[in-house]
Design an enzyme around this catalytic site. Sequence first.
Site, PDB file in Angstrom:
ATOM      1  N   LYS A 345       0.808  -1.220   0.000  1.00 27.56           N
ATOM      2  CA  LYS A 345       0.000   0.000   0.000  1.00 27.56           C
ATOM      3  C   LYS A 345       0.840   1.270   0.000  1.00 27.56           C
ATOM      4  O   LYS A 345       2.029   1.254   0.294  1.00 27.56           O
ATOM      5  CB  LYS A 345      -1.002  -0.033   1.155  1.00 27.56           C
ATOM      6  CG  LYS A 345      -2.113  -1.048   0.885  1.00 27.56           C
ATOM      7  CD  LYS A 345      -3.282  -0.925   1.821  1.00 27.56           C
ATOM      8  CE  LYS A 345      -4.418  -1.855   1.363  1.00 27.56           C
ATOM      9  NZ  LYS A 345      -5.532  -1.871   2.325  1.00 27.56           N
ATOM     10  N   ARG A 379      -4.018 -10.123   4.622  1.00 28.89           N
ATOM     11  CA  ARG A 379      -4.367 -10.140   3.197  1.00 28.89           C
ATOM     12  C   ARG A 379      -3.162  -9.630   2.416  1.00 28.89           C
ATOM     13  O   ARG A 379      -2.769  -8.470   2.572  1.00 28.89           O
ATOM     14  CB  ARG A 379      -5.596  -9.267   2.957  1.00 28.89           C
ATOM     15  CG  ARG A 379      -6.131  -9.284   1.542  1.00 28.89           C
ATOM     16  CD  ARG A 379      -7.380  -8.412   1.443  1.00 28.89           C
ATOM     17  NE  ARG A 379      -7.978  -8.446   0.116  1.00 28.89           N
ATOM     18  CZ  ARG A 379      -7.619  -7.652  -0.896  1.00 28.89           C
ATOM     19  NH1 ARG A 379      -6.651  -6.742  -0.710  1.00 28.89           N
ATOM     20  NH2 ARG A 379      -8.216  -7.753  -2.068  1.00 28.89           N
TER      21      ARG A 379
END
Length: 412
Positions: A345, A379
């Site tokens: 991210k 995840r």
Amino acid sequence: MRFNPRFLEVADLEDARSRLEELKSSDEGVSIMAPKMVHRVIHVDNVDSRAANILKQDMLALGGEVSLPRDVFDWEKKVPVLISGNLRQYKRLVAKLKRQPFGLKVLADELERLLKNTTSAGRTLRLKGKEYPLDERTLIMGVVNVTPDSFSDGGLFRDAQAAVEHAMRLVEEGADILDIGGESTRPGSDPVPIKEELDRVMPVIEKLAGLTEVPISIDTTKAEVARRALDAGCAMVNDISAMRLDAEMLPLVASRGVPFCLMHMQGMPKDMQENPHYDDVVGEIAAFLRERAEAAEEAGADPSNIIIDPGIGFGKTLHHNLEILRRLGEFKSLGYALLLGTSRKSFIGRILDLPVEERLEGTAASVALGVAAGADIVRVHDVKEMARVVRVAEAIVGKGQGKEQRWEEPRN
């Protein structure tokens, strides 16, 4: 001769008992002393100022403490408080509060539930007929984006066969769950029509369901997509909107009895990164997730099927994301399985000044710290590498130590 004094980190009641057993305390001594060794600080909102003063006196009498704001003597106000004490003191405090006015009986019930929710002990996630004891191992959720524009791998697996082959590689690398998504939720993205989303994900799900026993999750905000995916063999629903965008979603997952993930997001993907603001990022997200989980339970969902996700990167600045990760353990007190998604991210890119394809090490650091803080599911895109990171982190924190291993080891 030196005495070698040092601080001990005592995580929970089980850890306290272990320390006392190492000390060779008696069984009676362990049962009495262990609750005194586990200290907790609890933040409580909206306390009637009169109740706050009663709360302080009750906890002081038990040897604990309650910190109050300066304006607590304004009898018209609701105030936040901080309660400090050990588990033995809290047990006695709860008993006292059940006899007190000004809403303290309700607070007693909430504190009682909170104190039971501090670990994953005894929690089990049931996927595709198989039980996953969350106190034994962190689950690895592998990401399969069947989209042309995802932030991390947009377009690489848009073709159904390429997506299936990628998913099977993730299975070989140790994925416990496959998360299939057909709509990009990167910052600035637009919603995808139902038909287009179905056209992307259904061929992949239908093929995978016949190829692997690994549970498949559908990543969607649309009840019709989730319904079709569950009919085709999916075992879980992952919804970035916490099931707010489609009124049919909560009744669907409740009636199907499948696990589902409720994620926090401020705004929508199109605008979520346009100056996100919080007064207390962790407190506000925790309140939101509690409200959505309670809504799910009211809709008939089994609490053991509820998974919460604080939504790293979804309507958060770099500072917000780091604060969430520092205080990740606070979300465990809500009493639900906790999912963490930090893989590749932008906050990692901001810290390291690196593009998406060079964020492996930054992801690894966040995953390891997430496991240490109590994440039940991580995840990730890079399953092989993150499975190794998770296993080492688990060994360090002692997750599942001394317990029977119920699952196969990762195949890598």
